[in-house]
Enzyme design. Sequence first.
Site, PDB file in Angstrom:
ATOM      1  N   ARG A 126      21.407  11.360 -53.837  1.00 64.19           N
ATOM      2  CA  ARG A 126      21.566  12.153 -52.709  1.00 64.19           C
ATOM      3  C   ARG A 126      22.069  13.473 -53.139  1.00 64.19           C
ATOM      4  NH1 ARG A 126      23.218   7.206 -50.170  1.00 64.19           N
ATOM      5  NH2 ARG A 126      21.491   6.153 -49.153  1.00 64.19           N
ATOM      6  N   LYS A 148      16.487  27.908 -53.122  1.00 59.75           N
ATOM      7  CA  LYS A 148      14.803  27.266 -52.912  1.00 59.75           C
ATOM      8  C   LYS A 148      14.854  26.630 -54.095  1.00 59.75           C
ATOM      9  CE  LYS A 148      12.965  30.394 -49.545  1.00 59.75           C
ATOM     10  NZ  LYS A 148      11.841  31.468 -49.269  1.00 59.75           N
ATOM     11  N   GLU A 190       9.291  42.330 -58.894  1.00 60.13           N
ATOM     12  CA  GLU A 190      10.457  41.763 -57.938  1.00 60.13           C
ATOM     13  C   GLU A 190      11.263  42.840 -57.920  1.00 60.13           C
ATOM     14  OE1 GLU A 190       9.659  39.498 -55.977  1.00 60.13           O
ATOM     15  OE2 GLU A 190       8.481  38.003 -57.082  1.00 60.13           O
ATOM     16  N   LYS A 247      19.831  40.324 -53.175  1.00 59.18           N
ATOM     17  CA  LYS A 247      19.115  39.224 -52.720  1.00 59.18           C
ATOM     18  C   LYS A 247      20.410  38.344 -52.182  1.00 59.18           C
ATOM     19  CE  LYS A 247      16.265  35.351 -53.377  1.00 59.18           C
ATOM     20  NZ  LYS A 247      15.083  34.611 -54.032  1.00 59.18           N
ATOM     21  N   GLU A 257      16.217  31.290 -44.098  1.00 57.94           N
ATOM     22  CA  GLU A 257      15.060  32.025 -43.781  1.00 57.94           C
ATOM     23  C   GLU A 257      14.650  31.844 -42.193  1.00 57.94           C
ATOM     24  OE1 GLU A 257      12.193  32.919 -47.200  1.00 57.94           O
ATOM     25  OE2 GLU A 257      10.698  33.560 -45.666  1.00 57.94           O
ATOM     26  N   ARG A 261      16.008  37.198 -44.212  1.00 62.26           N
ATOM     27  CA  ARG A 261      15.403  36.780 -45.650  1.00 62.26           C
ATOM     28  C   ARG A 261      13.818  37.098 -45.602  1.00 62.26           C
ATOM     29  NH1 ARG A 261      17.345  31.443 -49.381  1.00 62.26           N
ATOM     30  NH2 ARG A 261      15.884  31.940 -51.165  1.00 62.26           N
ATOM     31  N   ASN A 265       9.862  39.101 -48.513  1.00 63.62           N
ATOM     32  CA  ASN A 265       8.443  38.840 -48.545  1.00 63.62           C
ATOM     33  C   ASN A 265       7.382  40.021 -48.737  1.00 63.62           C
ATOM     34  OD1 ASN A 265       7.952  35.859 -48.874  1.00 63.62           O
ATOM     35  ND2 ASN A 265       9.145  35.830 -46.692  1.00 63.62           N
ATOM     36  N   HIS A 268       4.226  40.097 -50.804  1.00 63.89           N
ATOM     37  CA  HIS A 268       4.037  38.573 -50.749  1.00 63.89           C
ATOM     38  C   HIS A 268       3.083  38.078 -49.894  1.00 63.89           C
ATOM     39  CE1 HIS A 268       7.206  39.133 -53.591  1.00 63.89           C
ATOM     40  NE2 HIS A 268       6.933  37.699 -53.981  1.00 63.89           N
ATOM     41  N   HIS A 272       0.551  36.698 -52.251  1.00 66.19           N
ATOM     42  CA  HIS A 272       0.211  34.912 -52.465  1.00 66.19           C
ATOM     43  C   HIS A 272      -1.160  34.838 -52.142  1.00 66.19           C
ATOM     44  CE1 HIS A 272       4.786  33.832 -51.679  1.00 66.19           C
ATOM     45  NE2 HIS A 272       4.357  33.791 -53.057  1.00 66.19           N
ATOM     46  N   HIS A 284       2.452  35.665 -60.987  1.00 69.68           N
ATOM     47  CA  HIS A 284       2.841  35.951 -59.641  1.00 69.68           C
ATOM     48  C   HIS A 284       3.210  37.512 -59.394  1.00 69.68           C
ATOM     49  CE1 HIS A 284       5.267  35.691 -56.093  1.00 69.68           C
ATOM     50  NE2 HIS A 284       6.105  36.286 -56.561  1.00 69.68           N
TER      51      HIS A 284
HETATM   52 ZN    ZN Z   1       8.081  36.793 -55.657  1.00 74.05          ZN
END
Ligand code: ZN
Length: 384
Positions: A126, A148, A190, A247, A257, A261, A265, A268, A272, A284
């Site tokens: 847990r 994340k 980035e 960040k 988010e 946040r 993106n 992205h 993406h 990426h």
């Molecule tokens: Zn990225």
Amino acid sequence: IANITTIPLLNIPNLIQIGYQLMDHIASDLTRNVNNVSNYVIITDTQLAPLYLSTLYKLIQSHLKLNQRLLTRILPCGEQSKSRNTKAQIEDFLLNQKCTRDTCLIALGGGVIGDLVGFVASTFMRGVPFVQIPTTLLAMVDSSIGGKTAIDTAHGKNLIGTFWQPKRIYMNLSFLETLPKREIANGMAEVIKTFAISNEPEFIKLENGKNQIESAILGFSDQSDATKLDADRSMLMSVVSACAAYKAYIVTEDEKEDGLRGLLNFGHSIGHAYEAHLSPEWLHGECVSLGLIHEAELSYYLGHCSSNVISRLKKCLQLYDLPIKFDEKSKHRLGLAQVMDTMKVDKKNKGDQKRIVLLKKVGSALDNKPTDVSDVAIEHVLSK
Ligand code: ZN
Ligand code: ADP
């Protein structure tokens, strides 16, 4: 002793630590900071193990108390390791080793290792403590910060995961000396994104500082001039720190988010969608590079910024060896209809409404949040 920059995260001082030749420091700080555990487990990959594992192992070993154990686990390198299967294998290893709640996982690697180890840490017993030791530029400036965690499934990347914060994030810039050039560019996408939405002076530093950044990453290649190397290194350190600090600030304001946040993106939403069609041949950051350009073009088309923003962004991306257009073969794999269709599954969308971060100028995003954009406008920009 190394010169270390520290950055708070989620109101915890010193959570992020940045510097050169940090191995000694990492071992002592880590064992002091996460000290109420019986087991430390370093998890890394086959590429990194021969480079850095034995040094880190010996240093941590030298700080252990009598009742503490240090274990290691080496995974195959590559995105395939971010799987349910690998997660289960690590869990079985920990269980076979009789690891319980008082175990600290140590993620030594790029985004793949960081996302995976974070996910394992968040569900083992847990939840157990873990620390991030990012070894790629991308992981340093982006994926190691923010908690994340994720694995991939056949349905897409990062679809299963948790929010689980590391106890420490150590960015040892000396690791970048062995990182392949293409992976440096991958991380620079980035960095460029971050300054494009947040900080024009830092963006200008990138525009002017390519040689310095490059020589700081290569390290001792120009040993003849120690003063210059020092200057180059502080330049790289200030860039990585500014990026990480931004960040960290965003994540502190909006950990899960719900709003701010979403700004990260930028590039992205479209990037993406490209990645879904071009991965694994395109990295990426390479897809994000085109995503940044096309989302800047969208900002210009909708009247929010001047065309100069697009040209500066393109020039900067190109300077750091990122692609600014598609080759014929890739173009073939990117039908407009398919790209638009892929964009539908963006986590940021509200129902059918696409939401994209737009730029006002270099260094500032429009409204500090994603904007509703019509499909017609996106289709117009993408079909140029
Ligand atoms: Zn990225
Ligand atoms: P990202 O952080 O971009 O997600 P990955 O975790 O996919 O990157 O790592 C990219 C590749 O680079 C992997 O094969 C990994 O083993 C390798 N790698 C990571 N860090 C280093 C480093 N400092 N030196 C050499 N290779 C590295």
